[in-house]
Motif scaffolding. Structure first.
Motif, PDB file in Angstrom:
ATOM      1  N   LYS A 261       0.844  -1.370   0.041  1.00 48.45           N
ATOM      2  CA  LYS A 261      -0.060   0.002  -0.050  1.00 48.45           C
ATOM      3  C   LYS A 261       0.926   1.294   0.178  1.00 48.45           C
ATOM      4  CE  LYS A 261      -3.369  -0.028   3.219  1.00 48.45           C
ATOM      5  NZ  LYS A 261      -3.975  -0.005   4.383  1.00 48.45           N
ATOM      6  N   GLN A 263       3.906   1.787  -1.233  1.00 51.63           N
ATOM      7  CA  GLN A 263       4.480   1.957  -2.569  1.00 51.63           C
ATOM      8  C   GLN A 263       3.318   2.383  -3.719  1.00 51.63           C
ATOM      9  OE1 GLN A 263       7.605   1.618  -3.179  1.00 51.63           O
ATOM     10  NE2 GLN A 263       7.784   1.158  -1.031  1.00 51.63           N
ATOM     11  N   PHE A 264       2.005   2.065  -3.385  1.00 51.96           N
ATOM     12  CA  PHE A 264       1.066   2.670  -4.351  1.00 51.96           C
ATOM     13  C   PHE A 264       0.880   4.032  -3.906  1.00 51.96           C
ATOM     14  CE2 PHE A 264       0.085  -1.667  -5.597  1.00 51.96           C
ATOM     15  CZ  PHE A 264      -0.419  -1.641  -6.938  1.00 51.96           C
ATOM     16  N   LYS A 265       0.935   4.562  -2.457  1.00 51.31           N
ATOM     17  CA  LYS A 265       1.008   5.682  -2.178  1.00 51.31           C
ATOM     18  C   LYS A 265       1.945   6.437  -2.665  1.00 51.31           C
ATOM     19  CE  LYS A 265       1.100   8.324   2.294  1.00 51.31           C
ATOM     20  NZ  LYS A 265       1.892   8.095   3.579  1.00 51.31           N
ATOM     21  N   LYS A 266       3.208   6.257  -2.664  1.00 49.98           N
ATOM     22  CA  LYS A 266       4.188   7.098  -3.073  1.00 49.98           C
ATOM     23  C   LYS A 266       4.241   7.184  -4.703  1.00 49.98           C
ATOM     24  CE  LYS A 266       8.390   5.903  -1.999  1.00 49.98           C
ATOM     25  NZ  LYS A 266       9.598   5.154  -1.794  1.00 49.98           N
ATOM     26  N   LEU A 267       3.655   6.290  -5.474  1.00 51.53           N
ATOM     27  CA  LEU A 267       3.438   6.174  -6.946  1.00 51.53           C
ATOM     28  C   LEU A 267       2.178   7.260  -7.145  1.00 51.53           C
ATOM     29  CD1 LEU A 267       4.171   5.305  -9.602  1.00 51.53           C
ATOM     30  CD2 LEU A 267       2.364   3.623  -9.120  1.00 51.53           C
ATOM     31  N   TRP A 268       1.180   7.350  -6.313  1.00 54.44           N
ATOM     32  CA  TRP A 268       0.064   8.135  -6.519  1.00 54.44           C
ATOM     33  C   TRP A 268       0.546   9.426  -6.169  1.00 54.44           C
ATOM     34  CZ3 TRP A 268      -4.796   8.059  -8.449  1.00 54.44           C
ATOM     35  CH2 TRP A 268      -5.598   8.890  -8.188  1.00 54.44           C
ATOM     36  N   SER A 269       1.204   9.719  -5.198  1.00 56.05           N
ATOM     37  CA  SER A 269       1.686  11.176  -4.884  1.00 56.05           C
ATOM     38  C   SER A 269       2.776  11.726  -6.082  1.00 56.05           C
ATOM     39  CB  SER A 269       2.583  11.015  -3.436  1.00 56.05           C
ATOM     40  OG  SER A 269       2.995  12.383  -3.170  1.00 56.05           O
ATOM     41  N   ASN A 271       2.537  10.559  -9.334  1.00 56.53           N
ATOM     42  CA  ASN A 271       2.039  10.964 -10.281  1.00 56.53           C
ATOM     43  C   ASN A 271       1.036  12.443 -10.160  1.00 56.53           C
ATOM     44  OD1 ASN A 271       2.908   8.934 -11.755  1.00 56.53           O
ATOM     45  ND2 ASN A 271       1.089   7.462 -11.094  1.00 56.53           N
ATOM     46  N   SER A 272       0.800  12.497  -9.145  1.00 57.42           N
ATOM     47  CA  SER A 272      -0.379  13.548  -8.639  1.00 57.42           C
ATOM     48  C   SER A 272       0.481  14.953  -8.876  1.00 57.42           C
ATOM     49  CB  SER A 272      -0.806  13.635  -7.232  1.00 57.42           C
ATOM     50  OG  SER A 272      -1.754  12.565  -7.325  1.00 57.42           O
ATOM     51  N   SER A 273       2.086  14.790  -8.523  1.00 56.83           N
ATOM     52  CA  SER A 273       2.635  16.012  -8.548  1.00 56.83           C
ATOM     53  C   SER A 273       3.316  16.228  -9.682  1.00 56.83           C
ATOM     54  CB  SER A 273       3.866  16.047  -7.487  1.00 56.83           C
ATOM     55  OG  SER A 273       4.607  14.794  -7.595  1.00 56.83           O
TER      56      SER A 273
END
Length: 274
Positions: A261, A263-269, A271-273
């Motif tokens: 979870k 790693q997905f959080k870091k990836l999402w962050s 992509n959002s930035s």
């Protein structure tokens, strides 16, 4: 005062701070060794079920507190104060005041205390690591040590945000230095030429009644621009030369899920930035 400390620290930072900290924190958190810790329910804390949680997380406090050696503190036993006498042959007196950390201490209403400069100097000498350390160096070394732990706590809290809905106030229950034991991840990375960490800690977090072990690997990273190597944050010295790799130990299925979870959080962050 802050600018002067940064200026004093730059020569030490650029000269590889792991030379002093290599082999583990001189305070000896690894002796005596506490019992092995795994993710498990704390005593008398109860456990959450589908019918509700018997632990009142708003006022929860672990039933016991630990010292820096991982030993349970007996509140009825009046322990002597830490040894703060000058080391034999010491030339310059060192401050004996201790700094309060921002790291919540399990089993108490307060935070962990950092060692004084005198305590740190004595610990270096006891472990045979202080031969090339002058009294004038200790202020910077202690500042680096404290900043490194503050950075670690900040990273742990970033992981713990995933559980904030049922535990908004996790604490550091106890910790152990394991400088001579490579973590599985560090060992695996070393097979591909990655440098090994100069220190390792295991921190046990009390998540409102559940003990969760975190593994922390400390690495030295050279920085070419010494003007950007150090900075002050919340009163603590932070250096870009030291990086920390923090993650929950794979002691349970839940810890493995958290790693995925996160790693997905870091990836999402990212992509959002972007």
């Amino acid at each position: 005062h802050g600018e002067r400390l940064i200026a004093q620290s730059r020569p030490h930072i650029m000269a590889s701070p792991q030379n002093v900290l290599k082999g583990g924190c001189p305070l000896g958190h690894d002796k005596p060794k506490p019992a092995e810790t795994t993710q498990q329910a704390a005593p008398k804390a109860g456990a959450c079920t589908s019918d509700g949680c018997p632990v009142d997380h708003s006022s929860y406090k672990h039933p016991v507190a630990y010292n820096v050696y991982g030993q349970v503190i007996d509140p009825t036993n009046q322990m002597p104060p830490p040894q703060q006498d000058p080391w034999p042959g010491q030339k310059v007196p060192l401050p004996k005041e201790r700094v309060q950390s921002n790291i919540r201490k399990g089993g108490t209403e307060s935070t962990w205390l950092y060692p004084s400069e005198q305590m740190f100097f004595n610990a270096l000498k006891r472990k045979g690591k202080g031969d090339d350390v002058n009294e004038e160096d200790v202020k910077v070394i202690v500042a680096i040590h404290n900043g490194m732990n503050e950075k670690t706590w900040s990273n742990v809290m970033d992981w713990e945000k995933m559980h904030a809905s049922h535990c908004s106030d996790p604490t550091l229950l106890k910790f152990r230095g394991r400088p001579d034991e490579l973590s599985p991840k560090a060992r695996f990375m070393s097979w591909f030429g990655h440098p090994t960490p100069f220190d390792r800690h295991d921190w046990v977090i009390d998540r409102c009644g559940t003990q969760v072990r975190y593994i922390i690997d400390f690495y030295y990273k050279p920085v070419s621009d010494d003007s950007q190597a150090v900075s002050l944050k919340n009163g603590f010295l932070h250096t870009q030369n030291i990086t920390v790799d923090v993650r929950p130990a794979l002691d349970s299925f839940g810890a493995a899920v958290d790693r995925v979870k996160y790693q997905f959080k870091k990836l999402w962050s990212f992509n959002s930035s972007a």
